[in-house]
Scaffold this active site. Structure first.
Site, PDB file in Angstrom:
ATOM      1  N   ASP A 174       0.874  -1.185   0.000  1.00 30.38           N
ATOM      2  CA  ASP A 174       0.000   0.000   0.000  1.00 30.38           C
ATOM      3  C   ASP A 174       0.905   1.226   0.000  1.00 30.38           C
ATOM      4  O   ASP A 174       1.445   1.578   1.036  1.00 30.38           O
ATOM      5  CB  ASP A 174      -0.889  -0.054   1.243  1.00 30.38           C
ATOM      6  N   GLU A 188      -0.222  10.579   1.155  1.00 24.59           N
ATOM      7  CA  GLU A 188      -1.601  10.102   1.171  1.00 24.59           C
ATOM      8  C   GLU A 188      -2.010   9.634   2.556  1.00 24.59           C
ATOM      9  O   GLU A 188      -3.114   9.877   3.021  1.00 24.59           O
ATOM     10  CB  GLU A 188      -1.777   8.943   0.165  1.00 24.59           C
ATOM     11  N   HIS A 194      -1.517  -2.349   6.379  1.00 23.58           N
ATOM     12  CA  HIS A 194      -1.204  -1.577   7.592  1.00 23.58           C
ATOM     13  C   HIS A 194      -0.683  -2.455   8.730  1.00 23.58           C
ATOM     14  O   HIS A 194      -0.809  -2.128   9.905  1.00 23.58           O
ATOM     15  CB  HIS A 194      -2.395  -0.706   8.047  1.00 23.58           C
TER      16      HIS A 194
HETATM   17 CO    CO Z   1      -3.138   3.372   0.265  1.00 19.34          CO
END
Ligand code: CO
Length: 362
Positions: free
Chosen positions: A188, A221, A332
């Site tokens: 990510d 982001e 995450h």
């Molecule tokens: Co992302």
């Protein structure tokens, strides 16, 4: 599909390179040097530059200068920032972006000094032998954790150019798993960066594209889509897609009705998340192209997560937007797991979206 350009091996190689770079929000220079170098050496854009926040912005001109499709992927990753140096060289830290704090203790970390030198470390706290039964039942607060990098005094830490503000992230090596799966850190959204670079290579090879394609490899982001704000303003798109990773919760203990997407079922199309309602006509165009090219896809259940599209769609006079994501388990956390076939099909889907005249008028 021009298979000589797009193949699973080269997608995997690029994923490994992108994933092993460190680029915590606000400190993305290694990632943006790598991407800029790829674009410049392979001449993948008509125009490419780095804006004042660190976004890499690029333009590939089509025959039609008025239809401007923006593809956005963020280059930053979540991590930590040193907040205090103890006399004995232990480092206190705060989190940059949303880690699951339950899994931090005992993790290996990787930290980049202010001169770019890499240090490995461990997240520790009070040892279990010294804690009471009551204490062990409670979750340890991040403020009670520290990072041990083997340096033994505050002076030694300073001499190694590590200071308050130095950043790092959890360490996880890139590995291949059975069934065409790969695991690694920062998928990510280095996965989205991979998609954008592969699309640029396909565009270079084929001159029959009609629309102008804009690229934002966006910074920051994870702390609120900040790079998307300035990048979108500069590029001035008419429509946009954010290319992301999204949470696949196709694991034990999750009801099917709660699971946003599955790995292995193709790119996930967002209808709504916490930051945006996707424009129905954009989704129609994505789905129509998936059907023309026989590409598998799935619709992501609302309203999980948020992306750069949350900022892009309210830029200037408004930009019709959607999000296409590669399904990924364990986002995450220190490591993510995805299926290369999903990544491959995401590239195919974005390529079809740009290439085919299935343009649904906005
Ligand atoms: Co992302």
């Amino acid at each position: 599909m021009r298979s000589e350009t797009l193949n699973i091996e080269s997608i995997k190689d690029l994923q490994e390179k992108l994933s092993s770079l460190i680029g915590v929000s606000g400190h993305e220079e290694d990632v943006n040097n790598f991407i800029l170098n790829e674009i410049e050496t392979q001449e993948l854009a008509d125009n490419v530059w780095i804006d004042s926040l660190g976004n890499i912005l690029a333009i590939k001109e089509g025959n039609n200068k008025d239809n401007r499709i923006l593809l956005d992927a963020h280059i930053d990753e979540i991590g930590f920032m040193i907040s205090h140096i103890e006399k004995k060289g232990f480092l206190r830290f705060v989190l940059i972006g949303g880690f699951d704090t339950r899994i931090l203790l005992g993790q290996s970390v990787i930290l980049k000094s202010n001169t770019g030198k890499i240090f490995h470390g461990i997240i520790g706290s009070k040892p279990p032998h010294l804690t009471s039964l009551e204490e062990r039942k409670k979750q340890v607060e991040v403020s009670n954790m520290y990072i041990d990098i083997g340096l033994v005094s505050e002076e030694q830490v300073q001499d190694n150019n590590i200071s308050i503000g130095t950043t790092g992230t959890l360490y996880s090596p890139f590995e291949e798993f059975p069934n065409g799966m790969i695991r690694g850190k920062a998928f990510d959204d280095r996965t989205g960066c991979n998609v954008l670079l592969q699309i640029m290579k396909l565009l270079k090879e084929n001159e029959q594209y009609n629309d102008t394609v804009l690229f934002n490899f966006a910074v920051q982001e994870e702390i609120g889509g900040r790079g998307a704000v300035t990048g979108t303003y500069a590029l001035n798109p008419t429509i946009a897609l954010a290319i992301e990773n999204t949470t696949a919760a196709d694991v034990p203990g999750i009801r099917e009705s709660e699971n946003p997407v599955d790995i292995g079922k193709g790119p996930a199309i967002t209808v709504a998340d916490r930051s945006m309602i996707s424009h129905p006509k954009i989704n129609k165009r994505i789905i129509k192209n998936a059907e023309i090219e026989n590409i598998p896809y799935q619709i992501k259940k609302p309203l999980y997560g948020g992306t750069d599209a949350g900022k892009i769609h309210i830029s200037r006079r408004g930009v019709p937007c959607s999000v296409v994501s590669v399904p990924c388990r364990y986002i995450h956390s220190p490591t993510s797991l995805l299926k290369l076939q999903d990544l491959y099909n995401t590239i195919r889907l974005i390529d079809a979206f740009i290439k085919n005249p299935a343009g649904i008028k906005i």
